[in-house]
Design a protein around this motif. Structure first.
Motif, PDB file in Angstrom:
ATOM      1  N   MET A   1       0.843  -1.195   0.000  1.00 45.21           N
ATOM      2  CA  MET A   1       0.000   0.000   0.000  1.00 45.21           C
ATOM      3  C   MET A   1       0.881   1.248   0.000  1.00 45.21           C
ATOM      4  SD  MET A   1      -3.141  -0.857  -0.101  1.00 45.21           S
ATOM      5  CE  MET A   1      -4.377   0.100   0.726  1.00 45.21           C
ATOM      6  N   ALA A   2       1.603   1.467  -1.075  1.00 48.20           N
ATOM      7  CA  ALA A   2       2.444   2.647  -1.180  1.00 48.20           C
ATOM      8  C   ALA A   2       1.581   3.889  -1.369  1.00 48.20           C
ATOM      9  CB  ALA A   2       3.416   2.494  -2.334  1.00 48.20           C
ATOM     10  N   THR A   3       2.079   5.007  -0.861  1.00 48.78           N
ATOM     11  CA  THR A   3       1.320   6.257  -0.928  1.00 48.78           C
ATOM     12  C   THR A   3       1.835   7.198  -1.996  1.00 48.78           C
ATOM     13  OG1 THR A   3       2.756   7.207   0.760  1.00 48.78           O
ATOM     14  CG2 THR A   3       0.703   6.178   1.512  1.00 48.78           C
ATOM     15  N   GLY A   4       3.006   6.927  -2.511  1.00 47.76           N
ATOM     16  CA  GLY A   4       3.609   7.835  -3.477  1.00 47.76           C
ATOM     17  C   GLY A   4       4.487   8.872  -2.813  1.00 47.76           C
TER      18      GLY A   4
ATOM     19  N   ALA B   1       7.716   9.913  -0.217  1.00 52.27           N
ATOM     20  CA  ALA B   1       9.044   9.367   0.057  1.00 52.27           C
ATOM     21  C   ALA B   1       9.232   9.011   1.528  1.00 52.27           C
ATOM     22  CB  ALA B   1      10.118  10.360  -0.364  1.00 52.27           C
ATOM     23  N   VAL B   2       8.312   9.440   2.384  1.00 52.44           N
ATOM     24  CA  VAL B   2       8.449   9.192   3.818  1.00 52.44           C
ATOM     25  C   VAL B   2       7.191   8.556   4.385  1.00 52.44           C
ATOM     26  CG1 VAL B   2      10.119  11.026   4.270  1.00 52.44           C
ATOM     27  CG2 VAL B   2       7.686  11.532   4.349  1.00 52.44           C
ATOM     28  N   GLY B   3       7.305   7.952   5.550  1.00 52.86           N
ATOM     29  CA  GLY B   3       6.148   7.373   6.227  1.00 52.86           C
ATOM     30  C   GLY B   3       6.151   5.854   6.159  1.00 52.86           C
ATOM     31  N   ILE B   4       5.140   5.259   6.765  1.00 52.61           N
ATOM     32  CA  ILE B   4       5.048   3.799   6.847  1.00 52.61           C
ATOM     33  C   ILE B   4       4.922   3.179   5.455  1.00 52.61           C
ATOM     34  CG2 ILE B   4       3.622   1.869   7.650  1.00 52.61           C
ATOM     35  CD1 ILE B   4       2.894   3.612  10.099  1.00 52.61           C
TER      36      ILE B   4
END
Length: 97
Positions: free
Chosen positions: A1-4, A6-9
């Protein structure tokens, strides 16, 4: 579940998942039809093993717990013993009919 982002879970580029083909290891241990048929025929021709006859005898006289203990001693595990006791009991039920 990538968000696009560069940072975060869920960091990383957004992609679509590809469906993978099931590997042969995923069906390891599953009973094949041919093997099942061969085992049934062998069981029919050869009959019961001596320890299975003993279990059947114990079940006939109503000593279910003793049959389970004997099966566990012969087969090693409680679950295998329960399965074997049920198998032999089913054979007895079929022969009575």
């Amino acid at each position: 579940m990538a968000t696009g982002l560069a940072v975060g879970i869920d960091a990383g580029h957004v992609t679509t998942k590809k469906a993978k083909k099931a590997s042969p290891s995923s069906r390891k241990g599953r009973l094949a039809n041919r093997v099942k048929l061969v085992r049934e025929i062998v069981k029919e021709v050869a009959g019961m093993a001596p320890y299975e006859k003993r279990i059947a005898e114990l079940l006939r006289i109503g000593k279910d717990k003793r049959a389970l203990k004997y099966a566990k001693n012969k087969l090693g595990t409680h679950i295998r013993a329960k399965r074997k006791r049920e198998e032999v009991a089913e054979i007895l039920r079929k022969t009575r009919k």
